[in-house]
Design a protein around this motif. Structure first.
Motif, PDB file in Angstrom:
ATOM      1  N   ASP A  25      -7.100 -10.394 -13.895  1.00  0.00           N
ATOM      2  CA  ASP A  25      -5.744  -9.847 -13.949  1.00  0.00           C
ATOM      3  C   ASP A  25      -5.744  -8.419 -14.478  1.00  0.00           C
ATOM      4  N   SER A  26      -6.586  -8.156 -15.473  1.00  0.00           N
ATOM      5  CA  SER A  26      -6.661  -6.812 -16.030  1.00  0.00           C
ATOM      6  C   SER A  26      -7.140  -5.821 -14.973  1.00  0.00           C
ATOM      7  N   ALA A  27      -8.182  -6.208 -14.229  1.00  0.00           N
ATOM      8  CA  ALA A  27      -8.685  -5.342 -13.159  1.00  0.00           C
ATOM      9  C   ALA A  27      -7.658  -5.213 -12.035  1.00  0.00           C
ATOM     10  N   ASP A  28      -6.926  -6.299 -11.766  1.00  0.00           N
ATOM     11  CA  ASP A  28      -5.888  -6.255 -10.726  1.00  0.00           C
ATOM     12  C   ASP A  28      -4.805  -5.247 -11.074  1.00  0.00           C
ATOM     13  N   ARG A  29      -4.383  -5.244 -12.332  1.00  0.00           N
ATOM     14  CA  ARG A  29      -3.326  -4.310 -12.744  1.00  0.00           C
ATOM     15  C   ARG A  29      -3.760  -2.865 -12.544  1.00  0.00           C
ATOM     16  N   ASP A  30      -5.012  -2.574 -12.895  1.00  0.00           N
ATOM     17  CA  ASP A  30      -5.512  -1.201 -12.735  1.00  0.00           C
ATOM     18  C   ASP A  30      -5.578  -0.820 -11.259  1.00  0.00           C
ATOM     19  N   ALA A  31      -6.102  -1.730 -10.429  1.00  0.00           N
ATOM     20  CA  ALA A  31      -6.225  -1.437  -9.007  1.00  0.00           C
ATOM     21  C   ALA A  31      -4.860  -1.321  -8.341  1.00  0.00           C
ATOM     22  N   LEU A  32      -3.920  -2.188  -8.747  1.00  0.00           N
ATOM     23  CA  LEU A  32      -2.584  -2.142  -8.158  1.00  0.00           C
ATOM     24  C   LEU A  32      -1.872  -0.838  -8.509  1.00  0.00           C
ATOM     25  N   GLU A  33      -2.099  -0.343  -9.717  1.00  0.00           N
ATOM     26  CA  GLU A  33      -1.496   0.928 -10.111  1.00  0.00           C
ATOM     27  C   GLU A  33      -2.023   2.067  -9.242  1.00  0.00           C
ATOM     28  N   ARG A  34      -3.320   1.999  -8.890  1.00  0.00           N
ATOM     29  CA  ARG A  34      -3.901   3.038  -8.031  1.00  0.00           C
ATOM     30  C   ARG A  34      -3.369   2.963  -6.602  1.00  0.00           C
ATOM     31  N   CYS A  35      -3.013   1.752  -6.151  1.00  0.00           N
ATOM     32  CA  CYS A  35      -2.542   1.568  -4.771  1.00  0.00           C
ATOM     33  C   CYS A  35      -1.042   1.800  -4.625  1.00  0.00           C
ATOM     34  N   SER A  36      -0.306   1.762  -5.725  1.00  0.00           N
ATOM     35  CA  SER A  36       1.153   1.845  -5.664  1.00  0.00           C
ATOM     36  C   SER A  36       1.608   3.295  -5.568  1.00  0.00           C
ATOM     37  N   VAL A  37       2.687   3.499  -4.818  1.00  0.00           N
ATOM     38  CA  VAL A  37       3.281   4.833  -4.704  1.00  0.00           C
ATOM     39  C   VAL A  37       4.703   4.838  -5.256  1.00  0.00           C
ATOM     40  N   GLY A  38       5.160   3.704  -5.734  1.00  0.00           N
ATOM     41  CA  GLY A  38       6.492   3.571  -6.307  1.00  0.00           C
ATOM     42  C   GLY A  38       6.798   2.108  -6.533  1.00  0.00           C
ATOM     43  N   PRO A  39       7.927   1.795  -7.170  1.00  0.00           N
ATOM     44  CA  PRO A  39       8.279   0.390  -7.398  1.00  0.00           C
ATOM     45  C   PRO A  39       8.384  -0.379  -6.084  1.00  0.00           C
ATOM     46  N   GLY A  40       7.598  -1.443  -5.964  1.00  0.00           N
ATOM     47  CA  GLY A  40       7.657  -2.279  -4.772  1.00  0.00           C
ATOM     48  C   GLY A  40       7.076  -1.648  -3.534  1.00  0.00           C
ATOM     49  N   VAL A  41       6.253  -0.611  -3.677  1.00  0.00           N
ATOM     50  CA  VAL A  41       5.696   0.080  -2.507  1.00  0.00           C
ATOM     51  C   VAL A  41       4.200   0.303  -2.716  1.00  0.00           C
ATOM     52  N   ILE A  42       3.395  -0.113  -1.722  1.00  0.00           N
ATOM     53  CA  ILE A  42       1.942   0.058  -1.758  1.00  0.00           C
ATOM     54  C   ILE A  42       1.506   0.894  -0.565  1.00  0.00           C
ATOM     55  N   ASP A  43       0.591   1.808  -0.806  1.00  0.00           N
ATOM     56  CA  ASP A  43       0.007   2.616   0.262  1.00  0.00           C
ATOM     57  C   ASP A  43      -1.055   1.797   1.003  1.00  0.00           C
ATOM     58  N   CYS A  44      -0.896   1.647   2.304  1.00  0.00           N
ATOM     59  CA  CYS A  44      -1.819   0.806   3.085  1.00  0.00           C
ATOM     60  C   CYS A  44      -3.248   1.338   3.042  1.00  0.00           C
ATOM     61  N   GLY A  45      -3.408   2.656   3.142  1.00  0.00           N
ATOM     62  CA  GLY A  45      -4.750   3.227   3.128  1.00  0.00           C
ATOM     63  C   GLY A  45      -5.480   2.954   1.830  1.00  0.00           C
ATOM     64  N   ARG A  46      -4.799   3.103   0.704  1.00  0.00           N
ATOM     65  CA  ARG A  46      -5.429   2.834  -0.588  1.00  0.00           C
ATOM     66  C   ARG A  46      -5.771   1.354  -0.728  1.00  0.00           C
ATOM     67  N   LEU A  47      -4.871   0.494  -0.253  1.00  0.00           N
ATOM     68  CA  LEU A  47      -5.152  -0.942  -0.330  1.00  0.00           C
ATOM     69  C   LEU A  47      -6.342  -1.312   0.524  1.00  0.00           C
ATOM     70  N   MET A  48      -6.466  -0.697   1.703  1.00  0.00           N
ATOM     71  CA  MET A  48      -7.575  -1.009   2.612  1.00  0.00           C
ATOM     72  C   MET A  48      -8.931  -0.627   2.018  1.00  0.00           C
ATOM     73  N   ARG A  49      -8.929   0.309   1.086  1.00  0.00           N
ATOM     74  CA  ARG A  49     -10.197   0.711   0.469  1.00  0.00           C
ATOM     75  C   ARG A  49     -10.680  -0.290  -0.582  1.00  0.00           C
ATOM     76  N   GLN A  50      -9.854  -1.271  -0.905  1.00  0.00           N
ATOM     77  CA  GLN A  50     -10.251  -2.333  -1.826  1.00  0.00           C
ATOM     78  C   GLN A  50     -11.000  -3.430  -1.052  1.00  0.00           C
ATOM     79  N   PRO A  51     -11.940  -4.137  -1.685  1.00  0.00           N
ATOM     80  CA  PRO A  51     -12.596  -5.268  -1.008  1.00  0.00           C
ATOM     81  C   PRO A  51     -11.559  -6.297  -0.587  1.00  0.00           C
TER      82      PRO A  51
END
Length: 429
Positions: A224-250
């Motif tokens: 969960d701790s690692a998830d929070r850090d990775a999700l913060e890197r992928c997020s571009v705003g509340p309730g919004v994730i950048d697809c390209g950044r998410l795709m770079r995750q395993p």
């Protein structure tokens, strides 16, 4: 020899006890009632009347008498168990209890539940049989966020035999629910048929399952701790994730991030089919694609290279219409708001506010002809779902503005003369 119950915590918080009147919750309530620190901090109980058993009224009387004898305030809540929601009776009753508990819990208060080590073992086995991963196998936690406060399970590491020994030693009276003797429910089947067999071969089976659940919980906390850090890197705003950044995750991490993202929003948990749909349909879609996955009043929608987490109900009712003078913020049906900033006097006369119905046209400042509102909103890049949330301002048949996104020629001079501006805040998930 059975070990005694531990001492109640010396530093107490206000506690609301879920009190069914059965052995487990009776011991929990008695255990807390013996603590002067707990009584000082606050101790009360709530009894849920499901109406599922013929003895339900008698159980309420019993709980009322016990709490009166121990001088503990009791609230009795009658709930309706919905049996036609695609859940079994056990799950439906559990859902009704959770909603009732959440309605009573005060900010900063702890909801104390009497789950014990045997319950933990049953939960671990049930989730293993359902193919759960680490998060599910972590089973129940001693404390977890819930409603306006937290859930507290202080007896989670205590075997039920210890609870029974305590009740007998203290001469406590409790209710025996006849449904516990039936093995129709999965949990009862494990309790009555499976675990006794396991204990004959492995005497510490309960403790072993509880230990495995605790180890899974430790792994879950690290993930969960690692998830929070990775999700913060992928997020571009509340309730919004950048697809390209998410795709770079395993791919395994992406599944966890999506579930963590949804869980943190308060929306219903994302089902496995949702994770698969995001992987198979949303992430590989073209940049300008508009694809989505919906479930239980929620949805994930891809638009312009981003994933948006939304409530499925975000839209103004088609027939919604009100008059607004601009003096106070206008609450919108989707949870958003419309404000007139810069002046306390409001408009010279009230304007009509209504939802989009299609085909609207508006004349822009400096133009001699009108434009289709649909085309202007597309040019601005307003997401399709927000177009259905957009409040329109009218003076009779003249469209004055579309929220704060498009201001017409009939309104712009007035706003400039009064140093005012419109502010539209759309409702969120």
């Amino acid at each position: 020899m059975t070990a005694p119950l531990p001492h109640p915590p010396s530093v107490a918080h206000p506690v609301l006890v879920g009190f069914s009147g059965g052995l487990d919750s009776t011991v929990l309530l008695h255990w807390l009632a013996t603590s002067a620190a707990q009584r000082t901090a606050g101790l009360r109980a709530v009894h849920i009347h499901h109406g599922l058993q013929e003895q339900a009224d008698a159980w309420t009387v019993h709980c009322t008498q016990v709490c009166a004898r121990w001088n503990i305030p009791l609230r009795v809540l009658r709930v309706q168990v919905q049996r036609n929601q695609g859940q079994g009776p056990e799950a439906a009753a559990r859902h009704a209890r959770r909603e009732a508990f959440a309605s009573q819990l005060l900010p900063g208060e702890q909801l104390a539940l009497a789950h014990h080590r045997d319950d933990q073992a049953e939960t671990f086995l049930l989730r293993a049989l359902r193919g759960s991963g680490v998060d599910g196998l972590a089973s129940m936690q001693v404390t977890s966020a819930f409603g306006a406060g937290t859930v507290w399970r202080p007896l989670l590491e205590v075997p039920r035999s210890t609870l029974r020994a305590h009740a007998q030693a203290e001469g406590l009276d409790w209710i025996e629910d006849p449904s516990n003797a039936s093995d129709d429910a999965d949990r009862n089947f494990l309790r009555l048929q499976v675990l006794p067999q396991l204990r004959q071969r492995w005497a510490q089976a309960d403790a072993a399952f509880a230990r495995s659940a605790a180890l899974c919980a430790q792994s879950q906390h690290l993930l969960d701790s690692a998830d929070r850090d990775a999700l913060e890197r992928c997020s571009v705003g509340p309730g919004v994730i950048d697809c390209g950044r998410l795709m770079r995750q395993p791919v395994e991490r992406r599944a966890r991030l999506l579930r963590h993202w949804v869980r943190g929003s308060g929306l219903p948990p994302l089902p496995a089919a949702g994770v698969e749909a995001v992987e198979r349909e949303l992430l590989p879609a073209a940049h300008h694609a508009d694809a989505q996955f919906a479930w239980q009043g929620a949805r994930i929608r891809r638009w312009r290279g981003q994933l948006h987490l939304l409530s499925a109900s975000l839209a103004l009712p088609a027939d919604w219409s009100v008059h607004w003078d601009g003096r106070a913020p206008l609450a919108l049906p989707d949870g958003g708001a419309l404000r007139l900033l810069g002046t306390d006097a409001g408009f010279d006369s009230p304007v009509q506010i209504r939802a989009r119905r299609g085909g609207e046209r508006i004349q822009l400042p400096g133009r001699t002809h009108s434009h289709a509102l649909k085309d202007l909103l597309q040019q601005q890049g307003l997401p399709p779902w927000q177009r259905r949330q957009l409040p329109l301002l009218f003076d009779e048949d003249t469209l004055l503005a579309a929220g704060d996104r498009v201001i017409g020629a009939a309104l712009q001079p007035w706003l400039q003369a009064h140093h005012a501006q419109l502010q539209w805040t759309p409702g969120a998930a």
